[in-house]
Design a protein around this motif. Structure first.
Motif, PDB file in Angstrom:
ATOM      1  N   THR A   1      -3.614  -3.020  -6.857  1.00 56.25           N
ATOM      2  CA  THR A   1      -3.940  -3.076  -5.668  1.00 56.25           C
ATOM      3  C   THR A   1      -5.324  -2.518  -5.419  1.00 56.25           C
ATOM      4  O   THR A   1      -6.037  -3.053  -4.709  1.00 56.25           O
ATOM      5  N   TYR A   2      -5.549  -1.509  -6.036  1.00 59.40           N
ATOM      6  CA  TYR A   2      -7.092  -0.702  -6.032  1.00 59.40           C
ATOM      7  C   TYR A   2      -7.985  -2.096  -6.429  1.00 59.40           C
ATOM      8  O   TYR A   2      -9.214  -2.008  -6.132  1.00 59.40           O
TER       9      TYR A   2
ATOM     10  N   THR B   1      -8.336  -4.881  -6.349  1.00 57.28           N
ATOM     11  CA  THR B   1      -8.405  -6.030  -5.358  1.00 57.28           C
ATOM     12  C   THR B   1      -9.247  -5.727  -4.280  1.00 57.28           C
ATOM     13  O   THR B   1      -9.831  -6.417  -3.596  1.00 57.28           O
ATOM     14  N   LEU B   2      -9.444  -4.225  -4.061  1.00 60.31           N
ATOM     15  CA  LEU B   2     -10.397  -3.931  -3.145  1.00 60.31           C
ATOM     16  C   LEU B   2     -12.078  -4.360  -3.628  1.00 60.31           C
ATOM     17  O   LEU B   2     -12.838  -4.206  -2.661  1.00 60.31           O
ATOM     18  N   PHE B   3     -12.382  -4.283  -4.949  1.00 62.77           N
ATOM     19  CA  PHE B   3     -13.566  -4.497  -5.412  1.00 62.77           C
ATOM     20  C   PHE B   3     -13.581  -5.945  -5.787  1.00 62.77           C
ATOM     21  O   PHE B   3     -14.945  -6.104  -6.305  1.00 62.77           O
TER      22      PHE B   3
ATOM     23  N   ALA C   1     -14.032  -9.279  -4.090  1.00 63.19           N
ATOM     24  CA  ALA C   1     -14.136  -9.871  -2.870  1.00 63.19           C
ATOM     25  C   ALA C   1     -14.702 -11.511  -3.253  1.00 63.19           C
ATOM     26  O   ALA C   1     -15.155 -11.620  -4.037  1.00 63.19           O
TER      27      ALA C   1
ATOM     28  N   ARG D   1      -2.799  -9.399  -8.866  1.00 66.62           N
ATOM     29  CA  ARG D   1      -1.749  -8.717  -8.415  1.00 66.62           C
ATOM     30  C   ARG D   1      -0.579  -9.035  -8.569  1.00 66.62           C
ATOM     31  O   ARG D   1       0.395  -8.192  -8.403  1.00 66.62           O
TER      32      ARG D   1
ATOM     33  N   ILE E   1      -7.767 -12.469  -8.039  1.00 72.21           N
ATOM     34  CA  ILE E   1      -6.969 -11.618  -7.130  1.00 72.21           C
ATOM     35  C   ILE E   1      -5.536 -11.862  -7.174  1.00 72.21           C
ATOM     36  O   ILE E   1      -4.802 -10.867  -7.295  1.00 72.21           O
TER      37      ILE E   1
ATOM     38  N   THR F   1       1.990   1.467  -3.585  1.00 73.22           N
ATOM     39  CA  THR F   1       0.759   2.010  -4.425  1.00 73.22           C
ATOM     40  C   THR F   1       0.493   3.438  -4.175  1.00 73.22           C
ATOM     41  O   THR F   1       0.212   4.184  -5.282  1.00 73.22           O
TER      42      THR F   1
ATOM     43  N   TRP G   1       0.669  -1.175  -0.015  1.00 71.64           N
ATOM     44  CA  TRP G   1      -0.070   0.029  -0.026  1.00 71.64           C
ATOM     45  C   TRP G   1       0.804   1.214   0.060  1.00 71.64           C
ATOM     46  O   TRP G   1       0.367   2.364  -0.762  1.00 71.64           O
TER      47      TRP G   1
END
Length: 278
Positions: A106-107, A109-111, A113, A125, A121, A70, A67
């Motif tokens: 990285t962003y 992977t936030l969406f 799930a 990455r 994922i 990023t 992070w």
């Protein structure tokens, strides 16, 4: 915005441009060095994270580190969009796309799930490894090499066409001479053998059995050594020319903040392309 504020803003933006895009100032060189280390450490982090034993032991460290990288690359990307005179042109340029790809995984992977998406994922990455392409902007030698390859691309294309034509002719002849009994079951497979032989790789999965076939193979092997030297000479010549041009460019390497054109004299006040003040 008042006129004094606008002038201050323009001056501040111009200074940032020379720091981020230029390398002829101390602050610009420092900026490049920091980003170089960030890119290298980020790529090393991705590779270490792929080792299961290391990932299990230092999972939290990798999370925080990723992070941090990023956020750093996101700030860099937004800064480049802010200070360049043509943000759209930069965004769709090669390095603009690479800079964007350096921040997106990285962003994303936030969406994404859910347990069923774990494989996706991990794949997303892995795109972080492309950050290594950002190194090209900060390596002088990479610029020289890319210029040399671009200048010699037509010669190389002609050379590859000639080699492929030779491979087709020799492959067809070997198919006629050897036939399926020796493993040359088709012309495409025979062409594959010819390409492997010309490049001196020699896997050994197919080999001629007749005297005539072996004679053709021997001739093709000797030709392979001569052929390999051709592109080396072409690229070497262009590298020498690109190196000479790069030295000329660096001797007068001031960059215009308005249009991005390089090559101004060190004592120049206005841009030779758009007349903006340097």
């Amino acid at each position: 915005m008042s006129e004094p504020d606008f002038k201050y803003f323009s001056r501040f933006r111009n200074q940032l441009f020379h720091i981020v895009f230029g390398t002829d100032t101390r602050s610009g060189k420092l900026f490049d060095i920091v980003l170089l280390w960030a890119i290298v450490l980020s790529v090393i982090s991705v590779m270490l994270e792929s080792v299961s034993s290391i990932r299990e032991a230092y999972d939290d460290v990798f999370f925080v580190t990723e992070w941090l990288f990023t956020v750093l690359f996101t700030v860099e990307y937004l800064l480049r969009l802010f200070i360049t005179a043509k943000p759209k042109k930069y965004a769709f340029s090669f390095f603009g796309i690479i800079d964007l790809l350096a921040t997106l995984p990285t962003y994303i992977t936030l969406f994404v799930a859910g347990g069923s998406y774990l494989v996706v994922i991990r794949s997303i990455r892995l795109l972080r490894i492309f950050r290594i392409l950002k190194l090209g902007r900060y390596l002088r030698e990479a610029s020289v090499l890319s210029d040399a390859l671009a200048a010699s691309r037509y010669k190389i294309f002609v050379f590859l066409g000639a080699v492929f034509t030779l491979a087709m002719i020799m492959g067809t002849l070997m198919y006629m001479i050897e036939g399926g009994e020796s493993g040359f079951t088709s012309i495409p497979r025979s062409i594959y053998w010819a390409i492997v032989t010309i490049t001196t790789v020699g896997y050994g999965d197919i080999a001629p059995q007749t005297v005539l076939g072996q004679a053709f193979a021997s001739m093709l092997m000797l030709m392979g050594y001569a052929i390999i030297a051709v592109p080396t000479g072409i690229v070497t010549s262009e590298i020498a020319s690109a190196e000479k041009n790069k030295r000329k460019e660096e001797s007068a390497g001031r960059v215009c903040a308005a249009c991005g054109i390089k090559g101004h004299d060190k004592d120049a006040i206005f841009c030779k392309n758009c007349s903006a003040k340097l």
